[in-house]
Design an enzyme around this catalytic site. Structure first.
Site, PDB file in Angstrom:
ATOM      1  N   ASP A 135       0.817  -1.209   0.000  1.00 15.47           N
ATOM      2  CA  ASP A 135       0.000   0.000   0.000  1.00 15.47           C
ATOM      3  C   ASP A 135       0.853   1.263   0.000  1.00 15.47           C
ATOM      4  OD1 ASP A 135      -2.788  -0.598  -0.161  1.00 15.47           O
ATOM      5  OD2 ASP A 135      -2.547  -1.685   1.720  1.00 15.47           O
ATOM      6  N   CYS A 193       6.324  -6.149   5.967  1.00 13.80           N
ATOM      7  CA  CYS A 193       5.454  -7.292   5.697  1.00 13.80           C
ATOM      8  C   CYS A 193       4.805  -7.218   4.325  1.00 13.80           C
ATOM      9  CB  CYS A 193       4.410  -7.454   6.797  1.00 13.80           C
ATOM     10  SG  CYS A 193       3.273  -6.065   6.890  1.00 13.80           S
TER      11      CYS A 193
HETATM   12  C1  PEP Z   1       0.828  -4.052   2.467  1.00 17.73           C
HETATM   13  O1  PEP Z   1       0.034  -3.163   2.144  1.00 17.73           O
HETATM   14  O2  PEP Z   1       2.033  -4.048   2.144  1.00 17.73           O
HETATM   15  C2  PEP Z   1       0.370  -5.208   3.262  1.00 17.73           C
HETATM   16  C3  PEP Z   1       1.219  -6.080   3.771  1.00 17.73           C
HETATM   17  O3  PEP Z   1      -0.953  -5.366   3.444  1.00 17.73           O
HETATM   18  P1  PEP Z   1      -1.972  -5.875   2.326  1.00 17.73           P
HETATM   19  O4  PEP Z   1      -1.179  -6.387   1.161  1.00 17.73           O
HETATM   20  O5  PEP Z   1      -2.793  -6.920   2.995  1.00 17.73           O
HETATM   21  O6  PEP Z   1      -2.747  -4.634   2.010  1.00 17.73           O
HETATM   22 MG    MG Z   2      -1.867  -3.001   3.095  1.00 20.92          MG
END
Ligand code: PEP
Ligand code: MG
Length: 576
Positions: free
Chosen positions: A467, A514
């Protein structure tokens, strides 16, 4: 035999060489006739029976998945869920009823007539993910048609590899997740489909099974003949038909190299992730369902860095999981990790993760709308339920709570208040709960820039690069037309990642990444050089990243990493 090459989208890595097996064109021939008015109720009963049979079939498949112990099938289970939901879709049922009772169409005709009506609405959707769900609808209708006509699935009797031990490659127009389940025991070495993109079933399933695949190879099922020798290059998105001996030798070599690499990787499963200069690196897993802890442990992970709980909330027609159901899921994940820490992220629905896949988000700009923590704070009863369930699960092991999409300090304050309230409610009930550490995701540029203000109020931070890139570069994650602009190495993105890591380290607070960047082996050295010591990723990436860690000396990477961040062409430095 003429050699030719077809191009599609690379969706699952690796090379597969084998004989083509063409899946029969899946359309079912449908009889069209009018029924007598007194036959309406019988015809409706036929439809109900067909629907119930398909629901039973899919539920059995889903059940089988859950007991397979292979958590990487979580996405596949979610797709089956979508199919089950579509079967119960009111618009489909009401429409079919209309065609039968008002127009006196026979059951099969009524089904296909209504399919056309609903499919047209899917076609008009802007969101490519939702547009692709038209294929799901076609597949469930087709399954019902087959039941109505007593016809078996075209893939009900999947072939077995030939006596000569030649591998088989499946070439089809499209594949439903249910049909693909026939292959999970390794019948096919690769998949090719005419249609589909990165979020198509074939792509998702092939990735979770780690089988090379190319999708969106237009007309492949017409150009390729049964038994043709084919090569799938899942890295380049290429299908080579009737390859020359030279091509065979070249790809054979590439395939063997891949196998040797994979085999080598399994040997480091139990090796501690420590760099050459003795830095211990934490390699954590991203999971979506409690069962995913199994494949995560199988690759030697030391904890769950991101449990995306939204998968418990999605595709349930607005009926959200209650405290017991959530507690049960979180507790299973915590117990599944046998004392290793589990970071549970509070629900992150909205934008690319709508509550209901078949329902379009009506908001003009859902990625900037009421998603993640904003939604949680707007629905306090729902949020408190989730917090109570997490707190109770924390009585069974080490649990961290992670808050998605935080942009304002007051949101962190509100979460603290809600946590206190959730504890109070549990105390009131005399319920048992455990301690949790609270962290926030840094995935909105505002949070990256204000991270120093947030740090005193949290126990840790985790950088959501997926994001962060979307919002920093103003490109919709799910819009294929701007996918080429999605760049983890953009200097602005690197700057924010580097600053967040530095700020957290200065404050003495743990920081991890993450998002997908954590599992990208080409970025491991850069992140190590920037001071990152905790990475959370899809379990399939843990061993390749560990291999990079074992070969790295962080002392030698620091100055170089700063140069990469300051460079106007970081990609060039990364290769060099
Ligand atoms: C991100 O945005 O990098 C993340 C780990 O969350 P998601 O991909 O679930 O939005
Ligand atoms: Mg995210």
């Amino acid at each position: 035999m003429t050699t030719f090459t077809l191009h599609g989208q690379a969706v699952s890595r690796g090379v597969a060489i084998g004989r083509a097996v063409l899946a029969a064109a899946s359309r079912v021939d449908v009889a069209h006739y009018f029924i007598a008015p007194e036959q309406v109720s019988d015809e409706m009963a036929r439809l109900r029976r067909a629907r119930d049979t398909v629901i039973d079939d899919l539920q059995r498949l889903r059940h089988g998945l859950a007991h397979d112990g292979v958590g990487a099938h979580a996405e596949l289970a979610a797709l089956l869920e979508v199919h089950l939901m579509l079967l119960q879709d009111e618009q489909l049922q009401e429409g079919v009823k209309h065609w039968v009772s008002e127009r006196h169409y026979n059951a099969e005709w009524a089904l296909t007539a209504q399919l056309e009506v609903v499919a047209r609405q899917f076609d008009e959707m802007e969101d490519p993910y939702l547009r692709e769900r038209r294929a799901d609808l076609e597949q469930v209708v087709e399954r019902m048609l087959r039941v109505l006509q007593g016809a078996p699935s075209p893939l009900a009797h999947a072939p077995t590899p030939s006596a000569e031990g030649e591998a088989l490659v499946l070439v089809a127009h499209d594949l439903s997740p249910a049909d693909m389940l026939h292959f999970k025991h390794g019948v096919f070495a690769g998949f090719v489909t005419d249609v589909g993109g990165r979020t198509s079933h074939t792509a998702i399933v092939a990735r979770s099974l780690e089988i090379p695949a190319v999708v969106g190879v237009r007309n492949a099922s017409q150009w390729v003949q049964q038994d043709d020798l084919v090569i799938i290059d899942g890295d380049a998105g290429v299908l080579i038909v009737n390859p020359t001996p030279m091509m065979l030798a070249e790809y054979g070599y590439k395939q063997r190299q891949g196998e040797v690499e994979r085999e080598k990787l399994t040997r480091i499963k139990n090796t501690p992730a420590v760099t050459l200069d003795g830095q211990r690196i934490e390699l954590l897993a991203n999971i979506e369902l409690p069962e995913d802890t199994l494949p995560a442990l199988a690759v030697g992970t030391v904890g769950v860095g991101l449990f995306r709980t939204e998968f418990l909330f999605m595709g349930r027609g607005g009926h959200l999981p209650d405290e017991e159901e959530q507690y049960d899921a979180y507790r299973r994940a915590v117990e599944g990790m046998h004392g290793l820490p589990v970071t549970i992220r509070t629900v992150d629905v909205g934008a690319d993760k709508p509550l209901d896949h078949h329902r379009r988000d009506e908001h003009l700009n859902p990625a900037l709308g009421l998603r993640a923590i904003r939604w949680s704070l707007a629905e306090p009863a729902m949020f408190l339920t989730q917090l109570r369930a997490i707190l109770r699960a924390a009585a069974h092991g080490r649990v961290n709570i992670l808050i998605p999409m935080v942009a304002h300090l007051r949101e962190i304050r509100q979460v603290h208040t809600m946590l206190a309230k959730a504890r109070e409610q549990l105390d009131h009930r005399g319920a048992v709960y455990g301690p949790v550490r609270l962290g926030v995701m840094i995935e909105v540029p505002a949070a990256a820039l204000a991270v120093r203000m947030f740090l005193p109020h949290v126990d840790f931070v985790s950088i959501g690069t997926n994001d962060l890139i979307q919002y920093a570069l103003a490109i919709d994650r799910v819009d294929e037309s701007v996918a080429h602009l999605y760049d983890p190495l953009h200097p602005a993105v690197l700057r924010m990642v580097a600053d967040t890591i530095a700020a957290a380290r200065e404050a003495g607070k743990p920081v991890s990444v993450c998002g997908e960047m954590a599992g990208d082996v080409t970025l491991t050295r850069l992140l190590l050089g920037l001071g990152l010591r905790s990475f959370s990723m899809h379990p399939t990436q843990i061993l390749p990243v560990k291999q990079q860690v074992l070969r790295s000396d962080t002392r030698k990477l620091q100055a170089w990493a700063q140069q990469v961040v300051a460079s106007d062409e970081p990609a060039a430095l990364l290769v060099g």
